[in-house]
Enzyme design. Sequence first.
Site, PDB file in Angstrom:
ATOM      1  N   ASP A  91       0.885  -1.162   0.000  1.00  0.00           N
ATOM      2  CA  ASP A  91       0.000   0.000   0.000  1.00  0.00           C
ATOM      3  C   ASP A  91       0.920   1.208   0.000  1.00  0.00           C
ATOM      4  O   ASP A  91       1.587   1.491   1.004  1.00  0.00           O
ATOM      5  CB  ASP A  91      -0.882  -0.022   1.252  1.00  0.00           C
ATOM      6  CG  ASP A  91      -1.804   1.177   1.351  1.00  0.00           C
ATOM      7  OD1 ASP A  91      -1.597   2.167   0.619  1.00  0.00           O
ATOM      8  OD2 ASP A  91      -2.738   1.141   2.179  1.00  0.00           O
TER       9      ASP A  91
ATOM     10  N   SER B 245      -1.237  12.591 -15.291  1.00  0.00           N
ATOM     11  CA  SER B 245      -2.442  12.703 -16.091  1.00  0.00           C
ATOM     12  C   SER B 245      -2.418  14.080 -16.723  1.00  0.00           C
ATOM     13  O   SER B 245      -1.685  14.976 -16.271  1.00  0.00           O
ATOM     14  CB  SER B 245      -3.680  12.559 -15.194  1.00  0.00           C
ATOM     15  OG  SER B 245      -4.841  13.037 -15.833  1.00  0.00           O
TER      16      SER B 245
ATOM     17  N   TYR C   7      -7.729  14.867  -7.323  1.00  0.00           N
ATOM     18  CA  TYR C   7      -6.956  14.154  -8.331  1.00  0.00           C
ATOM     19  C   TYR C   7      -5.976  15.107  -9.018  1.00  0.00           C
ATOM     20  O   TYR C   7      -4.779  14.835  -9.095  1.00  0.00           O
ATOM     21  CB  TYR C   7      -7.903  13.528  -9.348  1.00  0.00           C
ATOM     22  CG  TYR C   7      -7.235  12.670 -10.396  1.00  0.00           C
ATOM     23  CD1 TYR C   7      -6.627  11.469 -10.046  1.00  0.00           C
ATOM     24  CD2 TYR C   7      -7.230  13.049 -11.739  1.00  0.00           C
ATOM     25  CE1 TYR C   7      -6.022  10.667 -11.004  1.00  0.00           C
ATOM     26  CE2 TYR C   7      -6.636  12.256 -12.706  1.00  0.00           C
ATOM     27  CZ  TYR C   7      -6.022  11.068 -12.329  1.00  0.00           C
ATOM     28  OH  TYR C   7      -5.427  10.285 -13.292  1.00  0.00           O
TER      29      TYR C   7
ATOM     30  N   SER D  66      -3.130  16.239  -6.688  1.00  0.00           N
ATOM     31  CA  SER D  66      -2.092  15.236  -6.465  1.00  0.00           C
ATOM     32  C   SER D  66      -1.199  15.076  -7.686  1.00  0.00           C
ATOM     33  O   SER D  66       0.010  14.880  -7.563  1.00  0.00           O
ATOM     34  CB  SER D  66      -2.723  13.893  -6.085  1.00  0.00           C
ATOM     35  OG  SER D  66      -3.473  13.343  -7.156  1.00  0.00           O
ATOM     36  N   LYS D  67      -1.780  15.172  -8.878  1.00  0.00           N
ATOM     37  CA  LYS D  67      -0.990  14.998 -10.092  1.00  0.00           C
ATOM     38  C   LYS D  67      -0.118  16.213 -10.377  1.00  0.00           C
ATOM     39  O   LYS D  67       1.015  16.081 -10.851  1.00  0.00           O
ATOM     40  CB  LYS D  67      -1.919  14.709 -11.273  1.00  0.00           C
ATOM     41  CG  LYS D  67      -2.721  13.409 -11.131  1.00  0.00           C
ATOM     42  CD  LYS D  67      -1.836  12.185 -10.972  1.00  0.00           C
ATOM     43  CE  LYS D  67      -2.623  10.892 -10.985  1.00  0.00           C
ATOM     44  NZ  LYS D  67      -1.781   9.701 -10.855  1.00  0.00           N
TER      45      LYS D  67
END
Length: 272
Positions: free
Chosen positions: A62, A140, A153, A156-157
């Site tokens: 993890d 991404s 999202y 974080s990217k």
Amino acid sequence: MKAEFFKDKVIIITGASSGIGLACAHLFASYGAKLVLGARRVEILQAEAEKMPSEVLCCKADVSVEEDCRNLVQTAVDRFGRVDILVNNAGVSMRAMFRDLDLKVIKSLMDINFWGTVYCTKYALPYLLESKGSVVGVISVAGFAGLPGRTGYSSSKYAIRGFLDTLRIEHLYDNLHVMVFAPGFTSSNVRNVALTADGSAQGETPRDESKMMSAEECALHMAKGLYRRKNQVVLTPIGKLTVFMHNLFPRFTDRMEFSYMAKEPNSPFKKK
């Protein structure tokens, strides 16, 4: 690209039980690489590893847990004595308006997407510097242009891209290869398990997966980027166009992104 480039390379891949990570594992195995695969669903990894024509180690990992990341890297070093390539692929998405979002969702995304990349890179870095190897961060297009309904999202990217771009500059003269890899919309289960406003899994994708780039094609692009030691790879026509337009015409691109994403079935926002 020469497949021989990957022969006997020691490659660590996180999030390797599905999607892009699994496709990369199969591809690199076919090229003769030695693989250390990490994922939470280790039983799936082990079943897939039996199909691969090379030496593969599977680790339950993890990436939001620092010690799991340390153990993943140490497993590679203990068995093979080196690390040549680290592919930080593990990640989770989300789909909700920020105003409706439980903040634990953003924390979860940062822990997995960003901190997972930081942890694994930290422990692999001494070995990558020794081998003059490569570290990859799978981000991404949302790491270049904010994606509505995906605040956690995109955050974080963006963070991964900033971290890796800075790492590249710090080791500019150490022959460390750092690649930011942005696939665009790729067919995988990432949208099925994307988190909703309360942190529960979405359960089904809102997009037509059959019209997206396959994970296998994506893996080929990653292999080419690694072989050519590229700093940045952005995939799919719409992905490349979004990054290009965002740099030149950010306000126009904001409106186009809003309109495009608002067309998703059950979109959390609509154009007024």
